[in-house]
Design a protein around this motif. Structure first.
Motif, PDB file in Angstrom:
ATOM      1  N   LEU A  79      28.431 -22.775  10.348  1.00 54.70           N
ATOM      2  CA  LEU A  79      27.285 -21.609  10.383  1.00 54.70           C
ATOM      3  C   LEU A  79      28.194 -20.289   9.645  1.00 54.70           C
ATOM      4  CD1 LEU A  79      24.828 -20.583  11.114  1.00 54.70           C
ATOM      5  CD2 LEU A  79      25.804 -19.589  13.083  1.00 54.70           C
ATOM      6  N   ASN A  80      27.448 -19.953   8.523  1.00 52.60           N
ATOM      7  CA  ASN A  80      28.191 -18.880   7.839  1.00 52.60           C
ATOM      8  C   ASN A  80      27.074 -17.787   7.377  1.00 52.60           C
ATOM      9  OD1 ASN A  80      27.126 -20.397   5.825  1.00 52.60           O
ATOM     10  ND2 ASN A  80      28.427 -19.494   4.271  1.00 52.60           N
ATOM     11  N   VAL A  81      25.703 -18.156   7.568  1.00 49.36           N
ATOM     12  CA  VAL A  81      24.734 -17.062   7.364  1.00 49.36           C
ATOM     13  C   VAL A  81      23.833 -16.730   8.585  1.00 49.36           C
ATOM     14  CG1 VAL A  81      22.793 -16.263   5.751  1.00 49.36           C
ATOM     15  CG2 VAL A  81      24.884 -17.571   4.857  1.00 49.36           C
ATOM     16  N   LEU A  82      23.653 -15.585   8.956  1.00 52.67           N
ATOM     17  CA  LEU A  82      22.724 -15.101  10.050  1.00 52.67           C
ATOM     18  C   LEU A  82      21.513 -14.184   9.490  1.00 52.67           C
ATOM     19  CD1 LEU A  82      21.523 -14.608  12.922  1.00 52.67           C
ATOM     20  CD2 LEU A  82      23.427 -12.928  13.080  1.00 52.67           C
ATOM     21  N   ILE A  83      20.229 -14.757   9.766  1.00 53.20           N
ATOM     22  CA  ILE A  83      19.135 -13.920   8.944  1.00 53.20           C
ATOM     23  C   ILE A  83      18.343 -13.272  10.386  1.00 53.20           C
ATOM     24  CG2 ILE A  83      17.170 -13.740   7.754  1.00 53.20           C
ATOM     25  CD1 ILE A  83      18.282 -16.065   5.871  1.00 53.20           C
ATOM     26  N   ASN A  84      18.608 -11.912  10.646  1.00 54.12           N
ATOM     27  CA  ASN A  84      17.908 -11.451  11.749  1.00 54.12           C
ATOM     28  C   ASN A  84      16.417 -10.990  11.372  1.00 54.12           C
ATOM     29  OD1 ASN A  84      19.650 -11.524  13.935  1.00 54.12           O
ATOM     30  ND2 ASN A  84      20.931 -10.177  12.987  1.00 54.12           N
ATOM     31  N   ILE A 115      20.933  -6.873  17.026  1.00 56.46           N
ATOM     32  CA  ILE A 115      22.465  -6.268  17.525  1.00 56.46           C
ATOM     33  C   ILE A 115      23.142  -7.469  18.338  1.00 56.46           C
ATOM     34  CG2 ILE A 115      23.575  -4.656  18.758  1.00 56.46           C
ATOM     35  CD1 ILE A 115      21.383  -2.597  17.646  1.00 56.46           C
ATOM     36  N   ARG A 116      22.133  -7.880  19.269  1.00 63.56           N
ATOM     37  CA  ARG A 116      22.958  -9.041  20.345  1.00 63.56           C
ATOM     38  C   ARG A 116      23.144 -10.093  19.607  1.00 63.56           C
ATOM     39  NH1 ARG A 116      18.252  -7.552  25.001  1.00 63.56           N
ATOM     40  NH2 ARG A 116      19.472  -5.823  26.109  1.00 63.56           N
ATOM     41  N   MET A 117      22.153 -10.617  18.784  1.00 66.95           N
ATOM     42  CA  MET A 117      22.275 -12.030  18.069  1.00 66.95           C
ATOM     43  C   MET A 117      23.608 -11.869  17.414  1.00 66.95           C
ATOM     44  SD  MET A 117      20.602 -14.916  18.025  1.00 66.95           S
ATOM     45  CE  MET A 117      22.124 -15.796  18.235  1.00 66.95           C
ATOM     46  N   THR A 118      23.805 -10.963  16.511  1.00 68.50           N
ATOM     47  CA  THR A 118      24.817 -10.709  15.601  1.00 68.50           C
ATOM     48  C   THR A 118      26.208 -10.449  16.618  1.00 68.50           C
ATOM     49  OG1 THR A 118      23.629  -9.463  14.290  1.00 68.50           O
ATOM     50  CG2 THR A 118      26.033  -9.228  13.714  1.00 68.50           C
ATOM     51  N   SER A 119      26.070  -9.738  17.742  1.00 65.19           N
ATOM     52  CA  SER A 119      27.324  -9.564  18.421  1.00 65.19           C
ATOM     53  C   SER A 119      27.861 -10.972  19.075  1.00 65.19           C
ATOM     54  CB  SER A 119      27.003  -8.641  19.660  1.00 65.19           C
ATOM     55  OG  SER A 119      27.913  -8.618  20.413  1.00 65.19           O
ATOM     56  N   GLU A 120      27.157 -11.889  19.353  1.00 61.71           N
ATOM     57  CA  GLU A 120      27.193 -13.133  19.720  1.00 61.71           C
ATOM     58  C   GLU A 120      27.875 -14.022  18.931  1.00 61.71           C
ATOM     59  OE1 GLU A 120      27.428 -14.348  22.674  1.00 61.71           O
ATOM     60  OE2 GLU A 120      26.254 -12.619  23.832  1.00 61.71           O
ATOM     61  N   LEU A 121      27.729 -13.938  17.640  1.00 62.23           N
ATOM     62  CA  LEU A 121      28.000 -14.848  16.562  1.00 62.23           C
ATOM     63  C   LEU A 121      29.286 -14.127  15.513  1.00 62.23           C
ATOM     64  CD1 LEU A 121      24.697 -16.344  15.320  1.00 62.23           C
ATOM     65  CD2 LEU A 121      26.404 -17.520  16.456  1.00 62.23           C
ATOM     66  N   ILE A 122      29.522 -12.736  15.906  1.00 60.44           N
ATOM     67  CA  ILE A 122      30.400 -11.972  14.947  1.00 60.44           C
ATOM     68  C   ILE A 122      31.797 -12.742  14.545  1.00 60.44           C
ATOM     69  CG2 ILE A 122      31.013 -10.521  16.559  1.00 60.44           C
ATOM     70  CD1 ILE A 122      29.919  -9.582  12.805  1.00 60.44           C
ATOM     71  N   GLU A 123      32.338 -12.993  15.747  1.00 59.83           N
ATOM     72  CA  GLU A 123      33.655 -13.241  15.222  1.00 59.83           C
ATOM     73  C   GLU A 123      33.778 -14.897  14.773  1.00 59.83           C
ATOM     74  OE1 GLU A 123      36.244 -11.507  15.937  1.00 59.83           O
ATOM     75  OE2 GLU A 123      35.167  -9.871  16.672  1.00 59.83           O
ATOM     76  N   HIS A 124      32.768 -15.599  15.076  1.00 62.02           N
ATOM     77  CA  HIS A 124      32.509 -16.797  14.354  1.00 62.02           C
ATOM     78  C   HIS A 124      32.389 -16.697  12.832  1.00 62.02           C
ATOM     79  CE1 HIS A 124      31.451 -21.124  13.704  1.00 62.02           C
ATOM     80  NE2 HIS A 124      30.465 -20.717  12.755  1.00 62.02           N
ATOM     81  N   LEU A 125      31.504 -15.726  12.454  1.00 65.54           N
ATOM     82  CA  LEU A 125      31.203 -15.326  11.240  1.00 65.54           C
ATOM     83  C   LEU A 125      32.445 -14.895  10.596  1.00 65.54           C
ATOM     84  CD1 LEU A 125      27.511 -13.869  11.535  1.00 65.54           C
ATOM     85  CD2 LEU A 125      28.392 -15.993  10.573  1.00 65.54           C
ATOM     86  N   LYS A 126      33.267 -14.087  11.026  1.00 64.32           N
ATOM     87  CA  LYS A 126      34.408 -13.395  10.588  1.00 64.32           C
ATOM     88  C   LYS A 126      35.467 -14.622  10.254  1.00 64.32           C
ATOM     89  CE  LYS A 126      35.741  -9.626  12.515  1.00 64.32           C
ATOM     90  NZ  LYS A 126      36.101  -8.777  13.750  1.00 64.32           N
ATOM     91  N   ALA A 127      35.384 -15.332  10.900  1.00 62.75           N
ATOM     92  CA  ALA A 127      36.417 -16.658  10.703  1.00 62.75           C
ATOM     93  C   ALA A 127      36.129 -17.575   9.671  1.00 62.75           C
ATOM     94  CB  ALA A 127      36.417 -17.414  11.915  1.00 62.75           C
ATOM     95  N   GLN A 128      34.852 -17.498   9.085  1.00 66.66           N
ATOM     96  CA  GLN A 128      34.463 -18.238   7.845  1.00 66.66           C
ATOM     97  C   GLN A 128      35.120 -17.718   6.720  1.00 66.66           C
ATOM     98  OE1 GLN A 128      32.669 -21.005   8.683  1.00 66.66           O
ATOM     99  NE2 GLN A 128      33.021 -20.188  10.743  1.00 66.66           N
ATOM    100  N   PRO A 129      35.312 -18.595   5.617  1.00 73.13           N
ATOM    101  CA  PRO A 129      35.633 -18.317   4.216  1.00 73.13           C
ATOM    102  C   PRO A 129      34.800 -16.935   3.560  1.00 73.13           C
ATOM    103  CG  PRO A 129      35.708 -20.472   4.346  1.00 73.13           C
ATOM    104  CD  PRO A 129      35.056 -20.040   5.305  1.00 73.13           C
ATOM    105  N   ALA A 130      33.737 -17.096   3.731  1.00 76.61           N
ATOM    106  CA  ALA A 130      32.505 -16.280   3.219  1.00 76.61           C
ATOM    107  C   ALA A 130      31.449 -16.287   4.101  1.00 76.61           C
ATOM    108  CB  ALA A 130      32.221 -16.305   1.837  1.00 76.61           C
ATOM    109  N   ALA A 131      30.872 -15.277   4.451  1.00 81.64           N
ATOM    110  CA  ALA A 131      29.608 -15.200   5.488  1.00 81.64           C
ATOM    111  C   ALA A 131      28.764 -13.997   5.272  1.00 81.64           C
ATOM    112  CB  ALA A 131      30.275 -15.134   7.020  1.00 81.64           C
ATOM    113  N   THR A 132      27.489 -14.181   5.281  1.00 83.11           N
ATOM    114  CA  THR A 132      26.605 -12.884   5.330  1.00 83.11           C
ATOM    115  C   THR A 132      25.833 -12.753   6.453  1.00 83.11           C
ATOM    116  OG1 THR A 132      26.598 -13.738   2.839  1.00 83.11           O
ATOM    117  CG2 THR A 132      24.845 -12.291   3.920  1.00 83.11           C
ATOM    118  N   ILE A 133      25.498 -11.699   6.861  1.00 85.50           N
ATOM    119  CA  ILE A 133      24.524 -11.178   7.959  1.00 85.50           C
ATOM    120  C   ILE A 133      23.419 -10.258   7.107  1.00 85.50           C
ATOM    121  CG2 ILE A 133      23.991  -9.874   9.810  1.00 85.50           C
ATOM    122  CD1 ILE A 133      27.046  -9.898  10.541  1.00 85.50           C
TER     123      ILE A 133
END
Length: 253
Positions: A79-84, A115-133
């Motif tokens: 998972l590397n893209v989150l669309i809120n 804010i909450r959704m992003t917070s729960e996934l932020i460390e996972h996204l930061k561990a990806q080679p490239a990610a987008t919120i």
């Protein structure tokens, strides 16, 4: 943002802009996971788009957000893209007594949810080679509608939060993008067919095109003047915009 080969999670994707984005990104060769509160609608969208997946989510519930985030990271480790995108837009009247429960529900859904959704996934996204919120705000973040005052204020707050988050993540692989739709003909309130509303298909097409660039704000041409309005004299344009809605209201039904 690269437009293919991603694993994308979209909140509030059973109708309107959320569904439009989900289906467009699915067609481009991404693994898309959609969410919403009603399973029947999720099943309808995934049946129409073989290969798309779904999970029930109540974006107003911290427990639901945490549970879904845990499932996403376990089931979709790439998972590397989150669309809120999830949101609601009730009418209100800041010139009268406000319904506190309605105001809290709007802000819990439209501001705290992302804010909450992003917070729960932020460390996972930061561990990806490239990610987008991607945060879906609105033109009303810059041009508030008096009859949707709390909704407008919440979108303005999310716009502010997006810019802070973009700076905080500047040295990470995570890019933060804001989509600020104009008035689009969706069922967020009701489909009016009003000619002032941008057709959904046209909005999705232009938004996907811009997502494929390095733009950090996705703004369609029709609202650039409104986006650039904030300044010492901004109330003049805001008052004129709201008076137009009073003089020529959106037809109901």
């Amino acid at each position: 943002m690269q437009l293919s080969g991603n694993t994308i999670f979209i909140t509030g994707a059973t109708s309107g802009i959320g569904r439009g984005l989900a289906e467009a990104l699915h067609r481009l060769g991404n693994q898309v996971i959609i969410s919403g509160r009603r399973k029947a609608l999720l099943d309808e969208v995934t049946a129409a788009n073989p290969g798309m997946q779904s999970i029930e989510l109540d974006i107003a519930s911290p427990e639901s957000i945490k549970s879904v985030a845990t499932w996403l990271m376990a089931s979709h480790p790439k998972l590397n893209v989150l669309i809120n995108n999830a949101g609601l837009m009730p009418f209100d009247n800041p010139g009268a007594v406000m319904d506190d429960a309605v105001s809290i529900n709007i802000l819990t859904t439209n501001l705290l949810g992302p804010i909450r959704m992003t917070s729960e996934l932020i460390e996972h996204l930061k561990a990806q080679p490239a990610a987008t919120i991607i945060h879906n705000t609105s033109v009303v973040a810059f041009m508030p509608i008096a009859g949707n005052a709390v909704y407008s204020a919440g979108k303005a707050a999310l716009h502010s939060y997006t810019q802070s988050q973009r700076f905080a993540l500047r040295d990470t692989p995570v890019k933060v993008v804001e989509i600020a739709p104009p008035w689009v003909n969706t069922d967020l309130i009701y489909k009016s067919g009003d000619p002032r509303a941008m057709p959904l298909d046209a909005y999705i097409e232009d938004t996907i095109r811009q997502l494929g660039t390095d733009e950090e704000e996705i703004i369609v041409d029709g609202i650039r003047e409104l986006r650039n309005n904030p300044g010492a004299g901004e109330y003049t344009l805001i008052a004129g915009f709201n008076q137009m809605l009073v003089d020529d209201p959106i037809p109901v039904g």
